[in-house]
Design a protein around this motif. Structure first.
Motif, short mmCIF file in Angstrom:
data_model
loop_
_atom_site.label_atom_id
_atom_site.label_comp_id
_atom_site.label_asym_id
_atom_site.label_seq_id
_atom_site.Cartn_x
_atom_site.Cartn_y
_atom_site.Cartn_z
N ALA A 89 0.90 -1.22 0.22
CA ALA A 89 0.61 -0.24 -0.43
C ALA A 89 0.54 1.43 -0.09
N GLN A 90 0.28 2.07 -0.45
CA GLN A 90 1.18 3.57 -0.33
C GLN A 90 -0.14 4.11 1.19
N PRO A 91 1.21 3.83 2.59
CA PRO A 91 -0.04 3.73 3.95
C PRO A 91 -0.11 4.71 4.32
N LEU A 92 0.73 6.27 3.63
CA LEU A 92 0.80 7.13 4.25
C LEU A 92 -0.12 8.12 4.83
N VAL A 93 -1.12 9.48 5.13
CA VAL A 93 -1.92 10.30 5.29
C VAL A 93 -1.32 11.64 4.02
N ARG A 94 -0.41 11.88 4.72
CA ARG A 94 0.07 12.97 4.66
C ARG A 94 0.83 12.92 3.54
N GLU A 95 0.87 11.61 2.50
CA GLU A 95 1.72 11.59 1.17
C GLU A 95 0.78 11.60 0.78
N SER A 96 -0.83 11.24 1.14
CA SER A 96 -1.80 11.25 0.18
C SER A 96 -2.17 12.23 -0.70
N TYR A 97 -2.19 12.91 0.40
CA TYR A 97 -2.50 14.84 -0.53
C TYR A 97 -1.69 15.33 -1.19
N ARG A 98 -0.06 14.43 -0.39
CA ARG A 98 0.93 15.29 -1.53
C ARG A 98 0.12 14.29 -3.38
N ARG A 99 0.47 12.71 -3.16
CA ARG A 99 0.66 11.90 -4.53
C ARG A 99 -0.54 11.40 -3.75
N PRO A 100 -1.93 11.67 -5.02
CA PRO A 100 -3.03 11.19 -4.66
C PRO A 100 -3.14 9.95 -5.65
N GLN A 101 -3.01 10.60 -6.81
CA GLN A 101 -3.03 9.35 -7.97
C GLN A 101 -1.95 7.82 -7.72
N ASP A 102 -1.20 8.19 -7.09
CA ASP A 102 -0.33 6.92 -7.27
C ASP A 102 -0.87 6.45 -5.72
N THR A 103 -1.55 7.05 -5.05
CA THR A 103 -2.63 6.51 -3.83
C THR A 103 -3.65 5.40 -4.54
N TYR A 104 -4.08 6.56 -4.99
CA TYR A 104 -5.43 5.71 -5.29
C TYR A 104 -4.88 4.91 -6.48
N ALA A 105 -3.59 4.41 -7.32
CA ALA A 105 -3.34 3.57 -8.30
C ALA A 105 -3.11 2.24 -7.69
N THR A 106 -2.73 2.68 -6.30
CA THR A 106 -1.48 2.02 -5.77
C THR A 106 -3.06 0.85 -4.49
N ASN A 107 -3.32 2.02 -4.19
CA ASN A 107 -4.56 1.14 -2.62
C ASN A 107 -5.78 0.36 -3.37
N VAL A 108 -6.23 1.25 -4.74
CA VAL A 108 -7.23 0.64 -5.56
C VAL A 108 -6.77 -0.49 -6.03
N MET A 109 -6.19 -0.04 -6.93
CA MET A 109 -6.23 -1.01 -8.55
C MET A 109 -5.08 -2.53 -8.18
N GLY A 110 -4.15 -1.90 -6.91
CA GLY A 110 -3.42 -2.40 -6.48
C GLY A 110 -4.53 -3.93 -6.14
N THR A 111 -5.64 -3.82 -5.49
CA THR A 111 -6.04 -4.15 -4.75
C THR A 111 -6.48 -5.22 -5.85
N VAL A 112 -7.49 -4.50 -6.80
CA VAL A 112 -7.64 -5.05 -8.35
C VAL A 112 -7.21 -5.86 -9.00
N ASN A 113 -6.06 -5.80 -8.78
CA ASN A 113 -4.60 -6.71 -9.18
C ASN A 113 -4.54 -8.19 -8.74
N VAL A 114 -4.14 -7.60 -7.09
CA VAL A 114 -4.25 -8.74 -6.19
C VAL A 114 -5.34 -9.90 -7.20
N LEU A 115 -6.52 -8.93 -6.64
CA LEU A 115 -8.18 -10.30 -6.85
C LEU A 115 -7.98 -10.60 -8.02
N GLU A 116 -7.71 -9.91 -8.77
CA GLU A 116 -8.25 -10.22 -10.21
C GLU A 116 -7.00 -12.11 -10.06
N ALA A 117 -5.95 -11.45 -9.82
CA ALA A 117 -4.15 -12.58 -10.07
C ALA A 117 -5.68 -14.32 -8.98
N VAL A 118 -5.38 -13.95 -7.88
CA VAL A 118 -6.74 -14.79 -7.37
C VAL A 118 -7.32 -15.81 -8.50
#
Length: 365
Positions: free
Chosen positions: A88-117
């Protein structure tokens, strides 16, 4: 934990180079699991991952959960029985600085793991236990005095919290659509989410986390600066939620659908303490020259109060916190001071895991 369950068990662990992931890798290796880790390079320098040498004791793959093809191909080679998704991108303050990367990692990363399963299942290989780790910040925080239960509404003011709430929704959709609990006998895949409170532990060098910031200041001989002294969080040692993830994975394998849902992992109610009270204890135990000052920073929104109701994990998983907040902070200080004295980080982690395992569970009542 049932060590016999983990001995020889094939485990897929995302985020294995991070703070929590490294501790979990060490614990799994100590129990004899065959661990394949998939993660970016360590997020800090120094890092517990590199200092512990755990990479030489597991199959470590540097990869990005945002790359669904790379992730799926690597998981197909590993053929795991258990999936633990911590990346994950695990930091609140970093998510303010890099919202797109945060959503890409935390949301689409979750999708990709479940798709692999899902891909593995379609190919005839069952991943029996899937634990998707999110956070206590997935709840719509109303600053309640009581703890949030697993069926409370999800929310998220900041990009990090919102992205993790989205990850919960993604997981629920995949579970309902592809691996519904009511048809568990047909597919044999059990998927749960784990929501943990603020974790502390030795070997954490992340920015914008309370104890690492404290130790950096103390080692430089300057005052600790705290920006939100009255903020109250459910502090717990890193081994507490990791024990929850492991226990949950075991029960997903043994009892399947009955445990394929969301779970809170946090400390007892009285261990939700303010930032300032934690810093006071650090200064007191560090010794001469330790001090702090308050410089409140209200430029970014952060909730003042957050508590979890963990009674479901207590009653149904048989889990109770073993170390209270004061003991947890003391364990971190012991780790840090031993490391500064030249102790081996891997052995320090193993020692504290053994100490944790040897403690009689404390009652939550």
């Amino acid at each position: 934990m049932n060590q016999e369950f983990w001995k020889g068990r094939k485990v897929w662990l995302t985020g294995h180079t991070g703070f929590k992931g490294t501790w979990l890798s060490i614990w799994l290796h100590a129990m004899g699991a065959e661990v394949t880790g998939f993660s970016l390079e360590p997020p800090t320098d120094p890092s517990l991952f590199r200092l512990s040498g755990i990479a030489g004791r597991m199959n470590s793959i540097f990869g990005d959960v945002r790359d669904g093809v790379q992730l799926r191909c690597a998981m197909e080679k590993a053929l795991p029985e258990v999936v633990l998704h911590l990346a994950a991108q695990p930091l609140v303050r970093e998510s303010y600085r890099r919202p797109q990367d945060t959503y890409a990692t935390n949301v689409m990363g979750t999708v990709n793991v479940l798709e692999a399963v899902r891909s593995l299942h379609a190919a005839g290989h069952n991943v029996s236990s899937v634990v998707m780790v999110t956070t206590d910040k997935v709840y719509e925080n109303r600053e309640w005095l009581w703890g949030y239960r697993e069926d409370e509404p999800l929310g998220g003011y900041d990009p990090y919290s919102s992205s993790k709430a989205c990850a919960e929704l993604v997981t629920a959709a995949y579970r309902s659509s592809y691996f519904p609990p009511e048809r568990y006998a047909e597919h044999g895949v059990a998927i749960a989410t784990a929501r943990a409170g603020n974790v502390i532990g030795g070997g954490d060098w992340a920015a914008d986390r309370l104890l690492p910031d404290c130790f950096r200041a103390l080692e430089r001989g300057v005052e600790i600066v705290i920006r939100r002294p009255g903020a109250t969080r459910p502090w717990q040692h890193v081994l507490e939620p990791l024990a929850g993830y492991l226990r949950l994975a075991e029960l997903l394998r043994y009892r399947g659908a009955a445990y394929a849902e969301a779970w809170n992992f946090g400390p007892r109610e009285e261990d939700a303490r303010t930032v300032e009270s934690i810093v006071r204890q650090v200064c007191r135990q560090w010794g001469e020259g330790a001090g702090y000052r308050v410089e409140e920073d209200l430029s970014l929104h952060e909730h003042h109060l957050l508590r979890l109701d963990c009674s479901k994990a207590c009653s149904r998983l048989g889990l109770r916190p073993r170390w209270n907040a004061e003991e947890s902070v003391a364990a971190v200080l012991d780790w840090v001071q031993a490391y500064r004295g030249g102790a081996d980080p891997y052995e320090l982690c193993l020692r504290q895991i053994k100490e944790y395992e040897g403690v009689r569970p404390l009652s939550m009542t």
